[in-house]
Design a protein around this motif. Structure first.
Motif, mmCIF file in Angstrom:
data_model
loop_
_atom_site.group_PDB
_atom_site.id
_atom_site.type_symbol
_atom_site.label_atom_id
_atom_site.label_comp_id
_atom_site.label_asym_id
_atom_site.label_seq_id
_atom_site.Cartn_x
_atom_site.Cartn_y
_atom_site.Cartn_z
ATOM 1 N N LEU A 149 0.854 -1.188 0.000
ATOM 2 C CA LEU A 149 0.000 0.000 0.000
ATOM 3 C C LEU A 149 0.886 1.233 0.000
ATOM 4 C CD1 LEU A 149 -2.611 -1.069 2.729
ATOM 5 C CD2 LEU A 149 -2.889 -1.178 0.246
ATOM 6 N N ARG A 150 0.540 2.214 -0.850
ATOM 7 C CA ARG A 150 1.284 3.469 -0.928
ATOM 8 C C ARG A 150 0.321 4.632 -0.810
ATOM 9 N NH1 ARG A 150 3.979 0.137 -4.639
ATOM 10 N NH2 ARG A 150 6.255 0.055 -4.372
ATOM 11 N N ALA A 151 0.663 5.587 0.003
ATOM 12 C CA ALA A 151 -0.142 6.795 0.147
ATOM 13 C C ALA A 151 0.767 7.919 0.621
ATOM 14 C CB ALA A 151 -1.285 6.585 1.140
ATOM 15 N N ALA A 152 0.754 9.038 -0.135
ATOM 16 C CA ALA A 152 1.645 10.156 0.173
ATOM 17 C C ALA A 152 3.065 9.614 0.285
ATOM 18 C CB ALA A 152 1.184 10.865 1.440
ATOM 19 N N ASP A 153 3.763 9.829 1.393
ATOM 20 C CA ASP A 153 5.128 9.313 1.524
ATOM 21 C C ASP A 153 5.193 8.102 2.456
ATOM 22 O OD1 ASP A 153 4.563 10.679 3.823
ATOM 23 O OD2 ASP A 153 6.335 11.957 3.794
ATOM 24 N N ILE A 154 4.066 7.372 2.572
ATOM 25 C CA ILE A 154 4.032 6.147 3.374
ATOM 26 C C ILE A 154 3.943 4.935 2.444
ATOM 27 C CG2 ILE A 154 2.764 4.794 5.087
ATOM 28 C CD1 ILE A 154 1.800 7.321 6.343
ATOM 29 N N ILE A 155 4.784 3.945 2.700
ATOM 30 C CA ILE A 155 4.723 2.662 1.999
ATOM 31 C C ILE A 155 4.552 1.571 3.053
ATOM 32 C CG2 ILE A 155 5.923 1.003 0.530
ATOM 33 C CD1 ILE A 155 7.487 3.328 -0.654
ATOM 34 N N LEU A 156 3.529 0.753 2.881
ATOM 35 C CA LEU A 156 3.254 -0.344 3.805
ATOM 36 C C LEU A 156 3.313 -1.653 3.034
ATOM 37 C CD1 LEU A 156 0.649 -0.531 6.642
ATOM 38 C CD2 LEU A 156 0.688 -2.342 4.916
ATOM 39 N N ASP A 157 4.221 -2.530 3.425
ATOM 40 C CA ASP A 157 4.417 -3.828 2.776
ATOM 41 C C ASP A 157 3.837 -4.914 3.663
ATOM 42 O OD1 ASP A 157 5.237 -6.133 1.576
ATOM 43 O OD2 ASP A 157 7.372 -5.669 1.586
ATOM 44 N N ARG A 158 2.682 -5.451 3.257
ATOM 45 C CA ARG A 158 2.027 -6.469 4.065
ATOM 46 C C ARG A 158 2.811 -7.769 4.105
ATOM 47 N NH1 ARG A 158 -4.106 -5.364 1.906
ATOM 48 N NH2 ARG A 158 -4.838 -4.113 3.658
ATOM 49 N N SER A 159 3.485 -8.110 3.005
ATOM 50 C CA SER A 159 4.214 -9.379 2.983
ATOM 51 C C SER A 159 5.396 -9.353 3.945
ATOM 52 C CB SER A 159 4.699 -9.695 1.566
ATOM 53 O OG SER A 159 5.583 -8.697 1.107
ATOM 54 N N GLY A 160 6.113 -8.240 3.983
ATOM 55 C CA GLY A 160 7.243 -8.129 4.902
ATOM 56 C C GLY A 160 6.876 -7.533 6.238
ATOM 57 N N ARG A 161 5.612 -7.035 6.331
ATOM 58 C CA ARG A 161 5.123 -6.384 7.546
ATOM 59 C C ARG A 161 6.080 -5.270 7.985
ATOM 60 N NH1 ARG A 161 0.613 -8.395 9.574
ATOM 61 N NH2 ARG A 161 0.887 -7.340 11.562
ATOM 62 N N VAL A 162 6.408 -4.419 7.008
ATOM 63 C CA VAL A 162 7.263 -3.272 7.298
ATOM 64 C C VAL A 162 6.603 -2.016 6.746
ATOM 65 C CG1 VAL A 162 9.446 -4.525 7.420
ATOM 66 C CG2 VAL A 162 8.603 -3.719 5.203
ATOM 67 N N VAL A 163 6.951 -0.881 7.351
ATOM 68 C CA VAL A 163 6.403 0.414 6.954
ATOM 69 C C VAL A 163 7.549 1.409 6.817
ATOM 70 C CG1 VAL A 163 4.955 2.357 7.686
ATOM 71 C CG2 VAL A 163 4.179 0.010 8.081
ATOM 72 N N TRP A 164 7.499 2.186 5.720
ATOM 73 C CA TRP A 164 8.443 3.283 5.547
ATOM 74 C C TRP A 164 7.662 4.585 5.491
ATOM 75 C CZ3 TRP A 164 8.901 -1.280 2.864
ATOM 76 C CH2 TRP A 164 10.113 -1.994 3.021
ATOM 77 N N VAL A 165 8.204 5.595 6.136
ATOM 78 C CA VAL A 165 7.653 6.951 6.055
ATOM 79 C C VAL A 165 8.783 7.853 5.598
ATOM 80 C CG1 VAL A 165 6.578 8.865 7.281
ATOM 81 C CG2 VAL A 165 6.001 6.513 7.909
ATOM 82 N N ALA A 166 8.641 8.396 4.375
ATOM 83 C CA ALA A 166 9.673 9.255 3.796
ATOM 84 C C ALA A 166 11.037 8.566 3.821
ATOM 85 C CB ALA A 166 9.713 10.591 4.526
ATOM 86 N N ASP A 167 11.065 7.308 3.346
ATOM 87 C CA ASP A 167 12.295 6.513 3.250
ATOM 88 C C ASP A 167 12.882 6.128 4.608
ATOM 89 O OD1 ASP A 167 12.237 6.607 0.445
ATOM 90 O OD2 ASP A 167 13.242 8.559 0.460
ATOM 91 N N ARG A 168 12.124 6.327 5.662
ATOM 92 C CA ARG A 168 12.569 5.919 6.998
ATOM 93 C C ARG A 168 11.715 4.749 7.454
ATOM 94 N NH1 ARG A 168 10.281 7.394 11.940
ATOM 95 N NH2 ARG A 168 8.999 8.920 10.816
ATOM 96 N N GLN A 169 12.365 3.618 7.792
ATOM 97 C CA GLN A 169 11.597 2.472 8.263
ATOM 98 C C GLN A 169 11.111 2.737 9.684
ATOM 99 O OE1 GLN A 169 13.259 -1.382 7.449
ATOM 100 N NE2 GLN A 169 12.043 -2.382 9.045
ATOM 101 N N VAL A 170 9.836 2.424 9.911
ATOM 102 C CA VAL A 170 9.202 2.680 11.208
ATOM 103 C C VAL A 170 8.819 1.351 11.839
ATOM 104 C CG1 VAL A 170 7.266 3.805 12.365
ATOM 105 C CG2 VAL A 170 8.306 4.878 10.358
ATOM 106 N N ASP A 171 9.184 1.174 13.093
ATOM 107 C CA ASP A 171 8.845 -0.045 13.816
ATOM 108 C C ASP A 171 7.469 0.088 14.446
ATOM 109 O OD1 ASP A 171 11.287 -1.320 13.276
ATOM 110 O OD2 ASP A 171 12.263 -0.313 14.959
ATOM 111 N N LEU A 172 6.554 -0.808 14.054
ATOM 112 C CA LEU A 172 5.199 -0.804 14.598
ATOM 113 C C LEU A 172 4.925 -2.127 15.298
ATOM 114 C CD1 LEU A 172 3.168 0.668 11.574
ATOM 115 C CD2 LEU A 172 4.216 1.904 13.481
ATOM 116 N N THR A 173 4.056 -2.087 16.307
ATOM 117 C CA THR A 173 3.592 -3.320 16.921
ATOM 118 C C THR A 173 2.628 -4.009 15.950
ATOM 119 O OG1 THR A 173 1.640 -2.336 17.957
ATOM 120 C CG2 THR A 173 3.723 -2.205 19.195
#
Length: 229
Positions: free
Chosen positions: A130-154
């Motif tokens: 999923l991509r929206a604005a500067d957020i990329i969410l990868d469900r397969s890898g369960r990772v999120v980037w915000v403006a090219d910065r990986q963010v750790d989520l629970t």
């Protein structure tokens, strides 16, 4: 292979009862009497989920969460006999995924355990990004980037963000979001969503006091609004 659960509570009767019941439900169960012992057991056995009392001698559940969350992203359900909202909120803010207030039914606790475990290991399509604005969410890898910065989520924060991003502009009620996370919305636990949203905003928003991604829809709930700049 059965999932391993660590039950942490200073009351032996409750520990034994939880261990017996969860064993019968097919889980492998380890126990600890306080946060200090829980740190040792968790580091040795690496449980799949932790059921954690908050008020314990020597090291409280709060102190355990602060320490162990730096080492592992293990799904956690907190137990609390306190009725004050702040105690539940603090546990969630420290990284817990859900809470159950004593007294509770074993059936409800088991349902919550299974729901949290499902969220933590939910399968996804490899290309489901999923991509929206500067957020990329990868469900397969369960990772999120915000403006090219990986963010750790629970696990709960990740699934909540994925739900909102998959339907931008749609207003979800708190009960709808709770149902998406747990598979069943338990009445009276809607406050859980507010805490997860606040934690999520802190991690992904440029200014969480003035969110541009996750909007509050007053009287309803929340929606994802990537068009706001």
């Amino acid at each position: 292979m059965s999932k391993k659960i660590l039950v942490v509570d200073d009351k032996k009767e409750l520990r034994d009862l939880l261990k017996q019941y969860l064993n019968q439900e097919g889980f492998e169960v380890a126990t600890a009497i306080n946060g200090q012992q829980a740190l040792f057991v968790a580091r040795q056995q690496r449980p799949d989920l932790i059921v954690l009392d908050l008020m314990m001698p020597e090291m409280s559940g709060y102190e355990f969460l602060r320490a162990y969350s730096r080492e592992a992203d293990t799904p956690t359900i907190i137990l609390t006999a306190k009725t004050e909202e702040n105690d539940k909120v603090l546990g969630l803010e420290l990284g817990a995924d859900d809470y159950v207030t004593k007294p509770f039914s074993m059936r409800e606790l088991t349902a919550r355990v299974r729901a949290v475990l499902r969220r933590a290991e939910k399968p996804a399509v490899e290309s489901d990004v999923l991509r929206a604005a500067d957020i990329i969410l990868d469900r397969s890898g369960r990772v999120v980037w915000v403006a090219d910065r990986q963010v750790d989520l629970t696990p709960s924060e990740f699934d909540l963000l994925a739900t909102l991003m998959a339907a931008p502009g749609r207003a979800f009620t708190r009960l709808e979001l709770l149902d998406r996370l747990q598979g069943a919305a338990f009445e009276g636990y809607e406050r859980t969503i507010d805490v997860h949203i606040r934690n999520l905003r802190t991690k992904i928003e440029h200014d969480d006091a003035h969110p541009r991604y996750i909007e509050t829809v007053y009287g309803v709930g929340y929606r994802f609004a990537p068009q706001r700049r």
